[in-house]
Design an enzyme around this catalytic site. Structure first.
Site, mmCIF file in Angstrom:
data_model
loop_
_atom_site.group_PDB
_atom_site.id
_atom_site.type_symbol
_atom_site.label_atom_id
_atom_site.label_comp_id
_atom_site.label_asym_id
_atom_site.label_seq_id
_atom_site.Cartn_x
_atom_site.Cartn_y
_atom_site.Cartn_z
ATOM 1 N N ASP A 114 -18.409 -23.559 64.971
ATOM 2 C CA ASP A 114 -17.027 -23.864 65.326
ATOM 3 C C ASP A 114 -16.655 -23.103 66.589
ATOM 4 O O ASP A 114 -16.972 -21.912 66.728
ATOM 5 C CB ASP A 114 -16.111 -23.458 64.164
ATOM 6 C CG ASP A 114 -14.646 -23.759 64.396
ATOM 7 O OD1 ASP A 114 -14.310 -24.443 65.384
ATOM 8 O OD2 ASP A 114 -13.830 -23.309 63.572
ATOM 9 N N SER A 162 -6.733 -23.339 60.597
ATOM 10 C CA SER A 162 -6.640 -23.553 62.037
ATOM 11 C C SER A 162 -5.302 -23.030 62.561
ATOM 12 O O SER A 162 -5.017 -21.840 62.432
ATOM 13 C CB SER A 162 -6.863 -25.038 62.342
ATOM 14 O OG SER A 162 -7.122 -25.250 63.704
ATOM 15 N N HIS A 218 -15.511 -26.763 62.096
ATOM 16 C CA HIS A 218 -14.059 -26.750 61.987
ATOM 17 C C HIS A 218 -13.618 -27.898 61.075
ATOM 18 O O HIS A 218 -14.171 -28.996 61.128
ATOM 19 C CB HIS A 218 -13.444 -26.919 63.378
ATOM 20 C CG HIS A 218 -12.024 -26.467 63.467
ATOM 21 N ND1 HIS A 218 -11.671 -25.142 63.576
ATOM 22 C CD2 HIS A 218 -10.856 -27.162 63.476
ATOM 23 C CE1 HIS A 218 -10.361 -25.041 63.650
ATOM 24 N NE2 HIS A 218 -9.834 -26.258 63.579
#
Length: 334
Positions: free
Chosen positions: A257, A161, A287
């Site tokens: 995601d 991320s 995610h």
């Protein structure tokens, strides 16, 4: 578009249940939010492989300080290859503790050391402080890796991320300083490479109950960046960057995601720049899906894929500019 993988659905439901204990999260001060997030994530960082050693260090430069946690698996050698891993959390949350098991799993599966980076978080610390600190550490590590039992010629960098963003940007800083060849590979797990989220992604993945929606993603970026000007800086938004000279890259991409579009676009941009890139899409995943490793087959597969990718490329020896190959789309594995 697929349905949620059943084991990933269980992961989401368990997290939702745990979050019910903190109904005031959005209104709490950021230090309190971080404590809440650590508690919710705690169950997912437990268990897993035991290390030969785990040590804590502090790195300091003119830009501030970092916490460094070094994991060495039981297959330890005199000078080990190493993965520098940068945790996610929207530049705002999480730590080496939330990602403890993930990093131990990488170390065990790949047989290399993992160096977890605890960087100063937003909004108290804005771009580019964390990036500059991590870059300073990489400069230091290239000269002093052997002091920690690491091979300076066998290093990779990665993250998830926001950490995937910082991994890309750190490599770009090193490349532009003329020492990018110290990085033999880059692992990016569901990287957030731009503040921009398309209407299509929001419609498909950002609705009620999603693990990360558009409003949350935009809040993270607002925490991290000083102004809209920063959003146009390639070191903050790597999708805008010149990607030439990158080492081999693995993009770990969950199908469901809101930032999947970032990885797919990055994949095409890396191909166009002649980079050896592998873009792997995990059906039914979301995610942060790698955190579900204790209950999810697809999460464990994603970790193994990342560990073996790193192992393969750091075992190949030092990467020098003359050895870089331009690999076109026909060689890209999807």
């Amino acid at each position: 578009m697929s349905e949620l993988d059943p084991e990933i659905r269980q992961f989401v439901e368990m997290m939702r249940e745990d979050w019910k204990a903190y109904p005031n999260f959005d209104h709490a001060p950021f230090p309190e939010r971080r404590k809440m997030a650590e508690r919710v994530r705690r169950r997912w960082s437990r268990g897993g492989p035991e290390m030969a050693s785990t040590s804590e260090h502090t790195f300091q430069s003119n830009n501030g300080s970092l916490g460094i946690r070094v994991y060495k698996p039981k297959t330890v050698s005199a000078l080990m290859p190493g993965l520098i891993y940068i945790h996610g959390g929207g530049f705002t949350l999480f730590s080496n503790d939330t990602h403890d098991r993930l990093m131990r799993e990488y170390a065990e599966d790949g047989g290399f050391a993992v160096l977890g980076i605890d960087y100063p978080l937003a909004p108290e610390t804005k771009y580019p402080v964390a990036l500059n600190l991590i870059t300073d550490f990489m400069h230091w590590l290239f000269m002093h890796a052997a002091e920690w039992g690491l091979d300076p010629q066998s290093l990779a960098i990665g993250g998830d991320s926001a950490g995937g963003n910082l991994a890309f940007a750190t490599f770009m800083k090193l490349r532009d300083a003329g020492i990018g060849t110290m990085v033999n590979a880059i692992l990016a797990n569901y990287g957030g490479f731009s503040p921009l989220i398309s209407d299509e992604s929001e419609a498909r993945f950002g609705g009620p109950g999603s693990i990360m929606d558009r409003e949350e993603a935009e809040e993270y970026w607002a925490n991290y960046l000083r102004s809209t000007t920063d959003a146009r800086d390639p070191y903050a938004s790597p999708l805008l960057a010149d990607l030439r000279g990158f080492p081999p890259v693995l993009l770990v991409v969950p199908e469901l995601d809101i930032v999947t579009e970032h990885s797919l676009t990055m994949n095409e941009r890396l191909i166009a720049a002649g980079v050896d890139v592998d873009c792997k899409v995990y059906t039914g995943a979301i995610h942060s899906f790698l955190e579900a490793m204790s209950i999810s087959t697809i999460a464990r597969q994603g970790i193994t894929d990342g560990a073996q990718f790193i192992k393969r490329h750091i075992a190949a020896g030092p990467r020098v500019c003359e050895q870089l190959r331009r690999i076109g789309p026909k060689n890209n594995r999807r």
